[in-house]
Scaffold this motif. Sequence first.
Motif, PDB file in Angstrom:
ATOM      1  N   ASN A  65     -35.075  74.029 -15.992  1.00 19.23           N
ATOM      2  CA  ASN A  65     -36.797  74.165 -15.900  1.00 19.23           C
ATOM      3  C   ASN A  65     -37.176  75.410 -16.726  1.00 19.23           C
ATOM      4  O   ASN A  65     -36.831  76.670 -16.310  1.00 19.23           O
ATOM      5  CB  ASN A  65     -37.123  74.329 -14.406  1.00 19.23           C
ATOM      6  CG  ASN A  65     -37.257  73.083 -13.779  1.00 19.23           C
ATOM      7  OD1 ASN A  65     -37.124  72.009 -14.325  1.00 19.23           O
ATOM      8  ND2 ASN A  65     -36.872  73.067 -12.520  1.00 19.23           N
ATOM      9  N   PHE A  66     -37.705  75.355 -17.820  1.00 16.59           N
ATOM     10  CA  PHE A  66     -37.940  76.515 -18.767  1.00 16.59           C
ATOM     11  C   PHE A  66     -39.094  77.340 -18.062  1.00 16.59           C
ATOM     12  O   PHE A  66     -39.062  78.423 -18.320  1.00 16.59           O
ATOM     13  CB  PHE A  66     -38.356  75.827 -20.137  1.00 16.59           C
ATOM     14  CG  PHE A  66     -37.336  75.017 -20.868  1.00 16.59           C
ATOM     15  CD1 PHE A  66     -35.882  75.742 -21.136  1.00 16.59           C
ATOM     16  CD2 PHE A  66     -37.469  73.647 -21.469  1.00 16.59           C
ATOM     17  CE1 PHE A  66     -35.096  74.934 -21.525  1.00 16.59           C
ATOM     18  CE2 PHE A  66     -36.554  73.169 -22.219  1.00 16.59           C
ATOM     19  CZ  PHE A  66     -35.286  73.588 -21.941  1.00 16.59           C
ATOM     20  N   THR A  67     -40.195  76.588 -17.706  1.00 17.49           N
ATOM     21  CA  THR A  67     -41.155  77.139 -16.897  1.00 17.49           C
ATOM     22  C   THR A  67     -41.193  76.724 -15.564  1.00 17.49           C
ATOM     23  O   THR A  67     -40.329  75.774 -15.087  1.00 17.49           O
ATOM     24  CB  THR A  67     -42.448  76.832 -17.313  1.00 17.49           C
ATOM     25  OG1 THR A  67     -42.906  75.500 -17.334  1.00 17.49           O
ATOM     26  CG2 THR A  67     -42.454  77.253 -19.257  1.00 17.49           C
ATOM     27  N   GLU A  68     -41.984  76.802 -14.577  1.00 14.64           N
ATOM     28  CA  GLU A  68     -42.325  76.566 -13.434  1.00 14.64           C
ATOM     29  C   GLU A  68     -42.604  74.878 -13.236  1.00 14.64           C
ATOM     30  O   GLU A  68     -42.532  74.274 -12.010  1.00 14.64           O
ATOM     31  CB  GLU A  68     -43.268  77.112 -12.419  1.00 14.64           C
ATOM     32  CG  GLU A  68     -42.655  78.705 -12.363  1.00 14.64           C
ATOM     33  CD  GLU A  68     -43.726  79.544 -11.514  1.00 14.64           C
ATOM     34  OE1 GLU A  68     -44.923  79.149 -11.440  1.00 14.64           O
ATOM     35  OE2 GLU A  68     -43.227  80.465 -10.886  1.00 14.64           O
ATOM     36  N   GLY A  69     -43.122  74.531 -14.494  1.00 11.27           N
ATOM     37  CA  GLY A  69     -43.397  73.047 -14.328  1.00 11.27           C
ATOM     38  C   GLY A  69     -42.962  72.287 -15.618  1.00 11.27           C
ATOM     39  O   GLY A  69     -43.344  70.987 -15.576  1.00 11.27           O
ATOM     40  N   MET A  70     -42.224  72.869 -16.265  1.00 10.23           N
ATOM     41  CA  MET A  70     -41.539  71.958 -17.344  1.00 10.23           C
ATOM     42  C   MET A  70     -39.950  72.216 -17.575  1.00 10.23           C
ATOM     43  O   MET A  70     -39.801  73.594 -17.521  1.00 10.23           O
ATOM     44  CB  MET A  70     -42.421  72.312 -18.771  1.00 10.23           C
ATOM     45  CG  MET A  70     -41.618  71.541 -20.040  1.00 10.23           C
ATOM     46  SD  MET A  70     -42.765  72.074 -21.582  1.00 10.23           S
ATOM     47  CE  MET A  70     -42.006  73.795 -21.747  1.00 10.23           C
ATOM     48  N   LEU A 112     -34.386  63.911 -21.709  1.00  6.12           N
ATOM     49  CA  LEU A 112     -35.851  64.004 -21.324  1.00  6.12           C
ATOM     50  C   LEU A 112     -36.398  65.030 -20.986  1.00  6.12           C
ATOM     51  O   LEU A 112     -36.053  66.025 -20.382  1.00  6.12           O
ATOM     52  CB  LEU A 112     -35.634  62.943 -20.016  1.00  6.12           C
ATOM     53  CG  LEU A 112     -35.232  61.519 -20.090  1.00  6.12           C
ATOM     54  CD1 LEU A 112     -35.407  60.941 -18.735  1.00  6.12           C
ATOM     55  CD2 LEU A 112     -35.798  60.792 -21.209  1.00  6.12           C
ATOM     56  N   LEU A 113     -37.815  65.074 -21.596  1.00  5.39           N
ATOM     57  CA  LEU A 113     -38.458  66.500 -21.191  1.00  5.39           C
ATOM     58  C   LEU A 113     -39.404  66.219 -20.207  1.00  5.39           C
ATOM     59  O   LEU A 113     -39.882  65.167 -19.994  1.00  5.39           O
ATOM     60  CB  LEU A 113     -39.734  66.544 -22.421  1.00  5.39           C
ATOM     61  CG  LEU A 113     -40.417  67.870 -22.488  1.00  5.39           C
ATOM     62  CD1 LEU A 113     -39.514  69.103 -22.678  1.00  5.39           C
ATOM     63  CD2 LEU A 113     -41.320  67.842 -23.385  1.00  5.39           C
ATOM     64  N   LYS A 114     -39.321  67.023 -19.019  1.00  5.44           N
ATOM     65  CA  LYS A 114     -39.922  66.776 -17.952  1.00  5.44           C
ATOM     66  C   LYS A 114     -41.179  67.609 -17.382  1.00  5.44           C
ATOM     67  O   LYS A 114     -41.049  68.777 -17.473  1.00  5.44           O
ATOM     68  CB  LYS A 114     -38.773  66.907 -16.742  1.00  5.44           C
ATOM     69  CG  LYS A 114     -39.427  66.600 -15.236  1.00  5.44           C
ATOM     70  CD  LYS A 114     -39.490  67.813 -14.731  1.00  5.44           C
ATOM     71  CE  LYS A 114     -38.568  68.828 -14.402  1.00  5.44           C
ATOM     72  NZ  LYS A 114     -38.738  69.939 -13.347  1.00  5.44           N
TER      73      LYS A 114
END
Length: 268
Positions: A65-70, A112-114
């Motif tokens: 997770n690069f950020t808290e939502g991505m 996949l980008l999540k």
Amino acid sequence: MRNLSLLALFLMAAQFGFAQKGLEFGVTFTPATSWIINDEDFAQGDEMDLQATFGYNAGAHLGINFTEGMGLQVGLNLSQQGQNYINKASSSNKDEMDVYSRKLTYVRVPVLLKFNGSTEGSFTSYFRFGPHLDFLSKAVYNYEENSGAALRVDREDIDLMEVEKLTGGNYKIYNDVVIGATLEMGGAINVDENMKILVLFHLSGSLTNPEGEDAYSAGYSVANQLLPFPSTNPSAFPDDAGSASRGTAYNVMGGLTVGLTYTIGGGE
């Protein structure tokens, strides 16, 4: 245009910026309907009437997770695809119609980008998309002649990767690697701040042709393996109007993904 794209990506990340950061891993299973779409097959009419076909993806993924939502996820799946057919022209009685199928098994590697929503509640949004690579591991053709009365011809698991040419070697009926795209959207049940149960609508399809350069010419050789009467059986790969070629085929799947993910590290 570049600045607008960067702004859109930033806003999307900010919108979903709630979930816990860290390393994420999980397992998923996707029961699905599977289709092989090709104009030449549709042109055969009642002789190649497409029937509902079951497929699935099953495997695991590892993501960061690069950020808290991505985040970004890389998976390793076993993907069962294919197409069932019925020859409605073979009999007026459905129980006596000939049926046949192509079954394809791939090792799928999705990237996949999540994006996901807040983990503070019991339920959150969950969305992922991106390309995948399908590596062919098995391709078989099955045929059951129900209209043949006393001279029935049933053959299972004819290996389409080992159909020999008269001139030597094997036909390239299916390509070894297929590039595709995956889209999944739905939600996640937050068991706790680290664990989620996923329930996602799944749609995936090929972007490159899964059929190989010899698909148009392989039907006769496949039919020869249905002896003693190969001429009475439909071709595995019909060549419409004698064009000596086939249009692009597409593998398509639609289903429901269920899974479990767990996040390690990160935190507030």
